[in-house]
Scaffold this motif. Structure first.
Motif, PDB file in Angstrom:
ATOM      1  N   ASP A 194       0.816  -1.221   0.000  1.00 13.01           N
ATOM      2  CA  ASP A 194       0.000   0.000   0.000  1.00 13.01           C
ATOM      3  C   ASP A 194       0.846   1.266   0.000  1.00 13.01           C
ATOM      4  N   GLY A 195       2.133   1.157  -0.375  1.00 16.49           N
ATOM      5  CA  GLY A 195       2.918   2.352  -0.658  1.00 16.49           C
ATOM      6  C   GLY A 195       3.709   2.954   0.478  1.00 16.49           C
ATOM      7  N   ALA A 196       3.927   2.225   1.567  1.00 16.14           N
ATOM      8  CA  ALA A 196       4.731   2.748   2.673  1.00 16.14           C
ATOM      9  C   ALA A 196       6.203   2.446   2.424  1.00 16.14           C
ATOM     10  N   VAL A 197       7.054   3.456   2.540  1.00 17.06           N
ATOM     11  CA  VAL A 197       8.494   3.304   2.314  1.00 17.06           C
ATOM     12  C   VAL A 197       9.151   2.930   3.647  1.00 17.06           C
ATOM     13  N   VAL A 198       9.723   1.729   3.684  1.00 20.26           N
ATOM     14  CA  VAL A 198      10.214   1.138   4.928  1.00 20.26           C
ATOM     15  C   VAL A 198      11.718   0.919   4.858  1.00 20.26           C
ATOM     16  N   LEU A 199      12.420   1.187   5.963  1.00 20.15           N
ATOM     17  CA  LEU A 199      13.842   0.892   6.045  1.00 20.15           C
ATOM     18  C   LEU A 199      14.017  -0.622   6.129  1.00 20.15           C
ATOM     19  N   LEU A 200      14.545  -1.218   5.053  1.00 15.02           N
ATOM     20  CA  LEU A 200      14.686  -2.669   4.978  1.00 15.02           C
ATOM     21  C   LEU A 200      15.642  -2.998   3.846  1.00 15.02           C
ATOM     22  N   HIS A 201      16.603  -3.870   4.116  1.00 14.59           N
ATOM     23  CA  HIS A 201      17.565  -4.239   3.078  1.00 14.59           C
ATOM     24  C   HIS A 201      17.037  -5.338   2.165  1.00 14.59           C
ATOM     25  N   ASP A 202      16.489  -6.391   2.740  1.00  9.53           N
ATOM     26  CA  ASP A 202      16.038  -7.532   1.955  1.00  9.53           C
ATOM     27  C   ASP A 202      14.641  -7.283   1.405  1.00  9.53           C
ATOM     28  N   PRO A 203      14.256  -7.950   0.325  1.00 10.76           N
ATOM     29  CA  PRO A 203      12.880  -7.804  -0.166  1.00 10.76           C
ATOM     30  C   PRO A 203      11.859  -8.461   0.747  1.00 10.76           C
ATOM     31  N   HIS A 204      12.312  -9.392   1.588  1.00  8.33           N
ATOM     32  CA  HIS A 204      11.412 -10.062   2.535  1.00  8.33           C
ATOM     33  C   HIS A 204      11.736  -9.615   3.957  1.00  8.33           C
ATOM     34  N   VAL A 205      10.812  -9.850   4.866  1.00  7.21           N
ATOM     35  CA  VAL A 205      10.968  -9.388   6.247  1.00  7.21           C
ATOM     36  C   VAL A 205      11.583 -10.441   7.157  1.00  7.21           C
ATOM     37  N   ASP A 206      11.748 -11.658   6.667  1.00  7.23           N
ATOM     38  CA  ASP A 206      12.055 -12.810   7.517  1.00  7.23           C
ATOM     39  C   ASP A 206      13.335 -12.663   8.338  1.00  7.23           C
ATOM     40  N   ARG A 207      14.379 -12.080   7.777  1.00 11.93           N
ATOM     41  CA  ARG A 207      15.682 -12.065   8.451  1.00 11.93           C
ATOM     42  C   ARG A 207      15.722 -11.124   9.634  1.00 11.93           C
ATOM     43  N   VAL A 208      15.045  -9.990   9.565  1.00 14.59           N
ATOM     44  CA  VAL A 208      15.196  -8.974  10.609  1.00 14.59           C
ATOM     45  C   VAL A 208      13.940  -8.742  11.444  1.00 14.59           C
ATOM     46  N   LEU A 209      12.808  -9.287  11.023  1.00 15.67           N
ATOM     47  CA  LEU A 209      11.560  -9.127  11.777  1.00 15.67           C
ATOM     48  C   LEU A 209      11.016 -10.506  12.153  1.00 15.67           C
ATOM     49  N   ASP A 210      10.057 -10.521  13.061  1.00 14.25           N
ATOM     50  CA  ASP A 210       9.494 -11.795  13.505  1.00 14.25           C
ATOM     51  C   ASP A 210       8.301 -12.238  12.658  1.00 14.25           C
TER      52      ASP A 210
END
Length: 242
Positions: free
Chosen positions: A42-58
Motif C-alpha cells: 500500500d505504498g509505505a516506504v520502509v527501512l529494509l535491506h532484503d525484499p522479505h521481512v524474515d531475516r530482521v523481523l518476527d
C-alpha cells in the motif's frame, strides 16, 4: 579526515535499519546513516535491506505483498516495529541519509520524499536507470553513481587525468552524480586506486568506501584521501579515530 557513515545504522552494534540503530547512530555522534528502502503493497516506504521481512523481523513474507498495517505489527530483535522513512526523518532530525533504493517500485516514492528534504539525502542504487528516474523527480537531490557509471569512471581513471575529466564530463550519468560509494576491491579488481580517487575528486565527486569493519582498515582509510568510511561499527570507528 574521512567522515564515519553508519552502515544500516551500525549493523554490528545495533539491529540494522531499526529505531535502535537510528538512536545508536545519533548517540554515537555520527551524522550520516547509510540505509535501504523497500515498499509495502500500500505504498509505505520502509527501512529494509532484503525484499522479505524474515531475516530482521518476527514475521514472514515479501514486503511488497504486505500492507503497512500488517508489517507494523512485526517486531525486530530489539522489540521495536520496523521504521518508516518518513518517521526516521521526523524523529531524528539531526541525521542525514544515504538511501539505497532496492527496487523499482520504491524509486518514485523515495524520490518524492527526498524532493521535499533535499539537504538530508544522498540517493543511491546499483541500478543506473533507477537513479536516472529518481533524478527526474528530485533533480536537486544529491545522487550517487550507479554500478555502470562507477565502472566507466574506473575505466577512465586509467587515462591521463585531463583526458579522463574531459571525457567524463560528456556523460550525463557522471554529471548527475555527486559521489560514489564503492568497495576497496570488487572480485579480483581493486576499485579504490589513487587514480580512481583523483579522477573522482577532479570531477567534484566525494568517495565513500564500504563496508569497512576491521580496526586496521578503518585507521588506514581514515588517513587516506577518501571522504567517507561506511561501517557497521560506527562507535568503534570513532573510538579508533579519537
Amino acid at each position: 579526515m574521512a567522515r564515519i557513515i553508519a552502515h544500516r545504522g551500525g549493523g554490528l552494534e545495533a539491529p540494522e535499519n531499526s529505531y535502535t540503530a537510528l538512536a545508536h547512530t545519533r548517540a554515537a555522534g555520527v551524522s550520516w546513516m547509510e540505509t535501504d528502502v523497500h515498499i509495502t503493497a500500500d505504498g509505505a516506504v520502509v527501512l529494509l535491506h532484503d525484499p522479505h521481512v524474515d531475516r530482521v523481523l518476527d514475521g514472514h513474507g515479501m514486503l511488497s505483498e504486505l500492507t503497512w498495517r500488517e508489517v507494523s505489527q512485526m517486531r525486530d530483535a530489539a522489540g521495536d516495529p520496523p521504521v518508516l522513512l518518513l518517521d526516521a526523518l521526523k524523529e531524528f532530525p539531526e541525521l542525514r541519509f544515504i538511501v539505497d533504493a532496492k527496487c523499482d517500485a520504491v524509486a518514485g516514492p523515495l524520490a518524492r520524499i527526498a524532493r521535499a528534504h533535499p539537504e538530508r539525502f544522498f540517493l543511491a542504487s546499483f541500478c543506473d536507470a533507477r537513479l536516472g528516474y529518481m533524478a527526474k523527480i528530485a533533480p536537486h537531490t544529491r545522487f550517487s553513481a550507479g554500478q555502470i557509471i562507477v565502472g566507466q569512471l574506473f575505466g577512465l581513471s586509467h587515462l591521463p587525468l585531463s583526458a579522463a575529466v574531459r571525457l567524463a564530463k560528456l556523460d550525463p550519468g557522471i554529471r548527475r552524480a555527486s559521489g560514489v560509494q564503492v568497495p576497496e576491491v570488487y572480485g579480483k579488481i581493486r576499485v579504490l586506486t589513487d587514480r580512481f580517487i583523483t579522477l573522482c575528486h577532479a570531477l567534484g565527486l566525494r568517495v565513500d568506501v564500504w563496508t569497512v569493519n576491521d580496526d586496521v582498515d578503518i585507521c588506514r582509510l581514515a588517513g587516506s584521501t577518501i571522504d567517507g568510511i561506511i561501517t557497521d561499527r560506527p562507535r568503534r570507528a570513532l573510538e579508533l579515530l579519537a
